[in-house]
Write a protein that holds these residues in place. Structure first.
Motif, short mmCIF file in Angstrom:
data_model
loop_
_atom_site.label_atom_id
_atom_site.label_comp_id
_atom_site.label_asym_id
_atom_site.label_seq_id
_atom_site.Cartn_x
_atom_site.Cartn_y
_atom_site.Cartn_z
N LEU A 65 36.07 -7.14 20.50
CA LEU A 65 36.91 -6.62 21.59
C LEU A 65 36.16 -5.59 22.41
N LEU A 66 35.40 -4.73 21.73
CA LEU A 66 34.61 -3.72 22.42
C LEU A 66 33.56 -4.38 23.32
N SER A 67 32.92 -5.43 22.81
CA SER A 67 31.89 -6.10 23.61
C SER A 67 32.48 -6.69 24.89
N MET A 68 33.65 -7.32 24.79
CA MET A 68 34.29 -7.89 25.97
C MET A 68 34.74 -6.80 26.93
N GLN A 69 35.22 -5.69 26.40
CA GLN A 69 35.64 -4.59 27.25
C GLN A 69 34.45 -4.02 28.01
N LEU A 70 33.30 -3.90 27.36
CA LEU A 70 32.10 -3.41 28.03
C LEU A 70 31.66 -4.36 29.12
N LEU A 71 31.68 -5.66 28.84
CA LEU A 71 31.29 -6.66 29.84
C LEU A 71 32.19 -6.60 31.06
N ILE A 72 33.50 -6.58 30.82
CA ILE A 72 34.45 -6.57 31.93
C ILE A 72 34.35 -5.27 32.72
N VAL B 22 18.78 -15.06 27.96
CA VAL B 22 19.59 -15.74 28.97
C VAL B 22 20.87 -14.95 29.25
N GLY B 23 21.35 -14.20 28.25
CA GLY B 23 22.54 -13.40 28.47
C GLY B 23 22.34 -12.31 29.49
N ALA B 24 21.09 -11.97 29.78
CA ALA B 24 20.79 -10.97 30.81
C ALA B 24 20.81 -11.55 32.21
N LEU B 25 21.16 -12.84 32.35
CA LEU B 25 21.17 -13.50 33.66
C LEU B 25 22.03 -12.77 34.70
N PRO B 26 23.24 -12.28 34.34
CA PRO B 26 24.02 -11.57 35.36
C PRO B 26 23.29 -10.37 35.94
N VAL B 27 22.60 -9.61 35.10
CA VAL B 27 21.88 -8.43 35.58
C VAL B 27 20.70 -8.86 36.45
N VAL B 28 19.96 -9.88 36.00
CA VAL B 28 18.81 -10.37 36.77
C VAL B 28 19.26 -10.91 38.13
N MET B 29 20.35 -11.69 38.13
CA MET B 29 20.87 -12.22 39.39
C MET B 29 21.31 -11.10 40.33
N THR B 30 21.94 -10.08 39.75
CA THR B 30 22.41 -8.96 40.58
C THR B 30 21.24 -8.24 41.23
N GLY C 164 25.97 -12.41 40.95
CA GLY C 164 25.43 -12.07 39.63
C GLY C 164 26.51 -11.53 38.71
N TYR C 165 27.35 -10.65 39.21
CA TYR C 165 28.42 -10.10 38.37
C TYR C 165 29.41 -11.17 37.95
N LEU C 166 29.70 -12.11 38.83
CA LEU C 166 30.69 -13.14 38.52
C LEU C 166 30.24 -14.05 37.38
N ILE C 167 28.92 -14.17 37.17
CA ILE C 167 28.42 -15.02 36.08
C ILE C 167 28.86 -14.49 34.72
N VAL C 168 29.17 -13.19 34.64
CA VAL C 168 29.62 -12.63 33.37
C VAL C 168 30.88 -13.34 32.88
N SER C 169 31.66 -13.90 33.79
CA SER C 169 32.87 -14.61 33.37
C SER C 169 32.54 -15.76 32.42
N GLU C 170 31.34 -16.36 32.58
CA GLU C 170 30.93 -17.42 31.66
C GLU C 170 30.82 -16.90 30.24
N THR C 171 30.20 -15.72 30.09
CA THR C 171 30.04 -15.13 28.76
C THR C 171 31.39 -14.77 28.15
#
Length: 327
Positions: free
Chosen positions: A284-291, A99-107, A257-264
Motif C-alpha cells: 500500500l505504501l509503494s502504491m501511495q508513493l507512486l501515485i 524498466v520500472g524507471a521508465l516514467p522518470v526517464v520519459m519525464t 512520462g508520469y502517465l506511464i506510472v498507471s501501468e505499474t
C-alpha cells in the motif's frame, strides 16, 4: 485536455494486463505469447485499413512507412525481446528495477526535448516514484538466482536497451503525431499493428526453424494461450496504442512520462486480484508513493506541448483582439 489524460491512464491500465497474462498461459513461454499477441494486433489492423478510405492512410504510408516500422520495432517486438532475454539472463528483479524507471526517464527526456525541462520540478516527483518502485520491489519474492556475474551484467545491459527502446518509441511517436496533426489516429494505430506483424516474421521463422512454438500443441493445450493472446492483442496492443496516440498528440513529453506510472499501479492491482488477496502495508505504501509522485509531477508539469501552448495563446489573443474591435 482531460480526454487526453484519461486516454493515457487507460492505456496504462490495458498495458498492465501483459504482466499477469504470462502466469495464465503456462507452460508456454513468453515468446509464444508475444507471437500470438502481436499477430492478433497486426491481423486485426488489416480489416480496419481495408474499411477506412484510402486517403486516410495511404498518404501516411508513402511518407512515413520507415518511421512506422521503426516505431513498431522499438515499442513492441524489439522492446519485448530485449526485456524477456534480460529476465532470462539475470532474473526478474534487476530488469524490473531498470524498466520500472521508465516514467522518470520519459519525464526527463520529454522535458529536454520539449525545451521546458526543470530539474527542480522533476526532482521531487521522481524521488517519490523511484521510492515507490523500490518499496514494491523490496516486498517481492526473491529473484531467480543468477548463474554468473557475466549473465547479470548482460541482463543489465539488455534491460537498459529495452528501456531505451521504449523511451525512443514513446517520445518519437508523440513528436510525429504532434508535427503532423493531419495523421488519422485510427489509421496510425492500424498501420503500427501491420508494421508489428511484419516485424514478427523473423521471430516466427526462427521458431519454426528450431522446431519450437505453440503450433506444436493440441487445441485444448493452446486454448489459454490463444485467449490471452487475443486479449492482449486487442486490448493491450490495439486499444492501448490508440489511447496512447490520443494522449501523445496533445500532452507534453513530461506529462506522458508520469502517465506511464498507471501501468505499474494497475499491474500491482491486477496481481492482487490474480492472487486473490489484499495488499500488505508495504505494498500500500509503494502504491501511495507512486501515485503521490504522479500527482506532484502533473501539478508542476506543462500540460500541452510547446507548439500547442503557443497556438492556444494565439487563439486567446486573437479572440481578445476581436472583442476589443467590437468595443
Amino acid at each position: 485536455m482531460i480526454v487526453a489524460v484519461l486516454a493515457g491512464l487507460a492505456a496504462g491500465a490495458l498495458w498492465a494486463l501483459a504482466f499477469i497474462a504470462p502466469e495464465l498461459v503456462r507452460p508456454f513461454a513468453a515468446s509464444d505469447l508475444t507471437l500470438v499477441r502481436y499477430a492478433v494486433f497486426g491481423a486485426s489492423s488489416l480489416p480496419l485499413l481495408a474499411v477506412l478510405p484510402g486517403e486516410r492512410w495511404w498518404p501516411v504510408v508513402k511518407v512515413h512507412w520507415r518511421a512506422v516500422v521503426l516505431l513498431a520495432l522499438a515499442g513492441n517486438t524489439f522492446y519485448y525481446l530485449l526485456l524477456s532475454e534480460a529476465i532470462q539472463r539475470s532474473g526478474p528483479l534487476l530488469p524490473a528495477m531498470v524498466v520500472g524507471a521508465l516514467p522518470v526517464v520519459m519525464t526527463v527526456l520529454g522535458g529536454l526535448r520539449d525545451g521546458h525541462f526543470s530539474p527542480l520540478r522533476v526532482a521531487m516527483p521522481a524521488l517519490f516514484i523511484l521510492s515507490g518502485l523500490m518499496t514494491h520491489i523490496g516486498t517481492s519474492p526473491s529473484p531467480v538466482p543468477v548463474t554468473s556475474a557475466s549473465g547479470s551484467m548482460l541482463g543489465l545491459a539488455l534491460a537498459v536497451a529495452a528501456l531505451a527502446s521504449w523511451a525512443f518509441y514513446g517520445l518519437r511517436n508523440a513528436e510525429l503525431l504532434d508535427a503532423h496533426p493531419c495523421i488519422d489516429l485510427l489509421a496510425w494505430t492500424a498501420l503500427t499493428g501491420v508494421a508489428t506483424l511484419i516485424t514478427l516474421v523473423p521471430l516466427a521463422a526462427f521458431s519454426l526453424g528450431q522446431g519450437i512454438g505453440p503450433w506444436r500443441s493440441s487445441f485444448s493445450e493452446i486454448a489459454p494461450l490463444l485467449f490471452w493472446g487475443a486479449v492482449l492483442g486487442l486490448l493491450s496492443s490495439w486499444l492501448a496504442t490508440w489511447f496512447w496516440n490520443i494522449a501523445s498528440r496533445t500532452l507534453s513529453g513530461e506529462l506522458l512520462g508520469y502517465l506511464i506510472v498507471s501501468e505499474t499501479v494497475f499491474a500491482i492491482l491486477y496481481a492482487f486480484l490474480l492472487e486473490w488477496r489484499l495488499p500488505t502495508p508495504a505494498e500500500l505504501l509503494s502504491m501511495q508513493l507512486l501515485i503521490t509522485g504522479v500527482v506532484l509531477g502533473m501539478r508542476a508539469t506543462p500540460r500541452m506541448r510547446p507548439q500547442k501552448q503557443e497556438l492556444a495563446r494565439e487563439r486567446i489573443f486573437s479572440a481578445q483582439g476581436r472583442l476589443d474591435d467590437d468595443d
